[in-house]
Design an enzyme around this catalytic site. Structure first.
Site, mmCIF file in Angstrom:
data_model
loop_
_atom_site.group_PDB
_atom_site.id
_atom_site.type_symbol
_atom_site.label_atom_id
_atom_site.label_comp_id
_atom_site.label_asym_id
_atom_site.label_seq_id
_atom_site.Cartn_x
_atom_site.Cartn_y
_atom_site.Cartn_z
ATOM 1 N N ASP A 271 -11.375 52.638 83.060
ATOM 2 C CA ASP A 271 -12.187 51.231 83.501
ATOM 3 C C ASP A 271 -11.560 50.346 84.417
ATOM 4 O O ASP A 271 -11.096 50.900 85.349
ATOM 5 C CB ASP A 271 -12.679 50.668 82.067
ATOM 6 C CG ASP A 271 -13.433 51.633 80.980
ATOM 7 O OD1 ASP A 271 -14.257 52.262 81.560
ATOM 8 O OD2 ASP A 271 -13.383 51.282 79.843
ATOM 9 N N ASP B 186 21.202 50.225 86.240
ATOM 10 C CA ASP B 186 21.812 49.130 85.547
ATOM 11 C C ASP B 186 20.485 48.451 84.534
ATOM 12 O O ASP B 186 20.820 47.300 84.275
ATOM 13 C CB ASP B 186 21.709 47.934 86.726
ATOM 14 C CG ASP B 186 22.981 48.353 87.553
ATOM 15 O OD1 ASP B 186 23.665 49.276 87.225
ATOM 16 O OD2 ASP B 186 23.093 47.818 88.931
ATOM 17 N N HIS C 113 0.062 67.474 93.156
ATOM 18 C CA HIS C 113 0.937 67.397 92.017
ATOM 19 C C HIS C 113 1.021 66.262 91.207
ATOM 20 O O HIS C 113 1.400 66.108 90.127
ATOM 21 C CB HIS C 113 2.395 67.738 92.252
ATOM 22 C CG HIS C 113 3.202 68.423 91.165
ATOM 23 N ND1 HIS C 113 4.224 67.378 90.773
ATOM 24 C CD2 HIS C 113 3.390 69.447 90.382
ATOM 25 C CE1 HIS C 113 5.111 68.285 90.002
ATOM 26 N NE2 HIS C 113 4.438 69.375 89.510
ATOM 27 N N LYS D 164 11.153 63.217 84.165
ATOM 28 C CA LYS D 164 11.777 62.708 85.484
ATOM 29 C C LYS D 164 11.951 61.230 85.426
ATOM 30 O O LYS D 164 11.132 60.592 85.802
ATOM 31 C CB LYS D 164 10.726 63.231 86.532
ATOM 32 C CG LYS D 164 10.507 64.688 86.707
ATOM 33 C CD LYS D 164 9.039 64.834 87.304
ATOM 34 C CE LYS D 164 8.521 66.069 87.116
ATOM 35 N NZ LYS D 164 8.034 66.524 85.890
ATOM 36 N N LYS E 269 0.099 63.065 88.560
ATOM 37 C CA LYS E 269 -0.365 63.149 87.217
ATOM 38 C C LYS E 269 -0.578 61.671 86.915
ATOM 39 O O LYS E 269 0.277 61.108 86.240
ATOM 40 C CB LYS E 269 0.732 63.511 86.130
ATOM 41 C CG LYS E 269 1.429 65.010 86.806
ATOM 42 C CD LYS E 269 2.734 65.166 86.583
ATOM 43 C CE LYS E 269 3.377 66.323 87.212
ATOM 44 N NZ LYS E 269 3.259 67.445 87.166
ATOM 45 N N HIS F 263 10.653 68.053 80.549
ATOM 46 C CA HIS F 263 9.603 68.121 81.784
ATOM 47 C C HIS F 263 9.865 66.385 82.420
ATOM 48 O O HIS F 263 9.128 66.035 83.335
ATOM 49 C CB HIS F 263 8.561 68.378 81.628
ATOM 50 C CG HIS F 263 7.403 68.788 82.671
ATOM 51 N ND1 HIS F 263 6.293 68.037 83.033
ATOM 52 C CD2 HIS F 263 7.648 69.561 83.749
ATOM 53 C CE1 HIS F 263 5.836 68.488 84.240
ATOM 54 N NE2 HIS F 263 6.579 69.316 84.649
#
Length: 481
Positions: free
Chosen positions: A406, A230, A399, A225, A401, A223
């Site tokens: 704090d 470089d 979508h 991404k 995440k 999952h």
């Protein structure tokens, strides 16, 4: 005439030969009582189909080391470096913002070898348009290599644009390597792979799902991404390569997501994850310094890149979320498209809220996964009862995440706040220790909150019995997702 007595005999014989042995296997795996009970219940209710379902989706491979990739020299070196950094942390030059979360830093060093890097400049990318513009611009400037690792890579408008750009860069002498998840990118045609390979671009599917290998592979998906350019510029977050991340979906509306651009040492940490995965899918090692530059330790934002998955002994990302939440003193602002927390994380959220910490959670009102949406809803009432503030995002589908804790701890990554991400999938999150960065991300949270509906406990309890029933059913099977 159908003989029910004979049918019953054969049925119970099959039950004895299948469901009971598998039940013993599940008990001996010593999973959480919730997961064990869910699987045993499935075996009792639908014994034959339950066995097949378990063989395909339910087997636990973390302890069996099925995905062991620790033979890599880079990972051996990383373990040595992380051990040294763990010993030397007390004398490190990091500022008080970082020192305030020493326990989280030490945890990530111990459970996932996540080195603390300092020489980083970060940019929060708040939607698909901004993300792809930044990605295309960075790839255009590539001099040596471009590495991509994605769950979804679609052959649509944005996917074809990116493919054309990668072929262009390869013709300029830039090395290009791609990993795509075999299930997430199932729609890719063989011609797509042939075209890339014909242009000297290396591309491999992650854990191909083909019968009879399906039973050991379908449930463990990559999952992540990740893009690394470089060895110095990296991208991580919730956005895959597909048009929906720019255009949204007709039934859901606009697509709200969050990505992160990293320039600096943390990009090398992303590269280490990519090289390990590359070795896993291709058997090829990338150990040259041109791929893995030495950490500069220059001034900049402190970042730890944590990888999670069945290839690690510990559930590193879940443990970091747990420790962050239970150690919170002021606030926990969490955004996730799917909310199905394991029991420990559910308890952490409730404990924080009951301790007078300002706990707020944003989830989508509409979802691209119906059962996951019902599963998410099933946790709302008990969290509201503990004092957690809930918001349903209404301006399309969220979508993103990310989490802010704090004043100077934040995380953005690929991991949803659910069983699958924490226990089964291969995931990656960036943990950032910076007051300025947390402040920036909190502004994004407050904007998302302004586009959401606040859920009131007394009103939520009034929903119909049908809604409560389907949520309860989804709740029962959520540990098996």
């Amino acid at each position: 005439m159908f003989d029910w007595n004979q049918f019953s005999v054969w049925f119970y014989l099959l039950f004895l030969l299948t469901a009971i042995p598998v039940g013993f296997m599940i008990v001996l795996e010593k999973r959480s009582p919730y997961k064990t009970a869910a699987w045993i219940m499935l075996l009792i209710l639908i014994p034959i189909l339950g066995v097949l379902f378990y063989l395909i989706f339910g087997q636990e491979y973390r302890k069996r080391k099925m995905f062991s990739i620790r033979g890599l020299k880079t990972l051996k070196s990383l373990r040595i470096n992380s051990s040294k950094q763990l010993r030397d942390f007390e004398n490190s030059p990091y500022n008080q913002e970082t020192k305030a979360h020493e326990n989280i830093i030490r945890l990530l060093l111990s459970n996932s070898n996540a080195l603390l890097t300092s020489g980083n400049q970060l940019e929060i990318l708040k939607d698909g348009k901004a993300t792809f513009e930044a990605i295309f611009e960075a790839i255009e400037k590539a001099k040596h290599h471009v590495h991509l690792e994605y769950y979804i890579f679609a052959e649509d408008n944005i996917g074809n644009q990116l493919t054309d750009l990668l072929i262009k860069k390869r013709k300029q002498g830039v090395e290009v390597r791609i990993i795509v998840d075999d299930v997430g990118s199932w729609s890719l045609k063989k011609s797509f792979f042939r075209r890339l390979r014909a242009n000297n671009i290396e591309i491999y599917p992650f854990m191909e799902v083909r019968f009879p290998r399906l039973t050991s592979r379908v449930n463990y998906r990559n999952h992540r991404k990740i893009i690394v350019i470089d060895g110095k510029t990296g991208f991580i977050g919730g956005i895959n390569i597909a048009d929906r991340y720019i255009r949204g979906l007709k039934k859901l509306g606009p697509w709200r997501d969050t990505h992160l651009k990293i320039v600096g040492d943390a990009a090398t940490s992303l590269q280490i994850i990519f090289t390990a995965d590359w070795y896993f899918v291709s058997g090829k090692k990338l150990e040259d310094k041109s791929y893995l530059p030495v950490f500069s330790e220059a001034p900049g934002t402190p970042v730890q890149i944590c990888a999670g998955g069945p290839d690690y002994d510990w559930e590193g990302i879940a443990q970091a979320f747990f420790a962050s939440i239970v150690n919170a003193r002021k606030k926990v602002f969490l955004v996730t498209p799917y909310l199905m927390p394991p029991p420990a994380l559910l308890l952490a959220l409730k404990t924080a809220a009951l301790s007078n910490v300002d706990v707020r959670i944003i989830i989508p009102e509409k979802s691209d996964a119906r059962v996951s949406q019902w599963g998410s809803y099933s946790y709302v009432e008990e969290l509201l009862e503990a004092g957690v503030k809930f918001y349903f995002y209404k301006k399309g589908f969220i979508h993103s995440k990310y989490m802010v804790v704090d004043d100077c701890l934040a995380t953005i990554g690929t991991s949803n706040f659910d069983f699958r991400s924490f226990e089964t999938n291969f995931e990656t999150n960036a943990f950032v220790y910076s007051r300025d960065f947390s402040s920036q991300l909190e502004k994004h949270f407050l904007e998302d909150q302004s586009n959401s509906q606040n859920i009131i406990l007394s009103q939520w309890r009034k929903r119909g019995w049908f809604f409560k029933l389907r949520e309860s059913l989804a709740h029962i099977i959520s540990p098996m997702y």
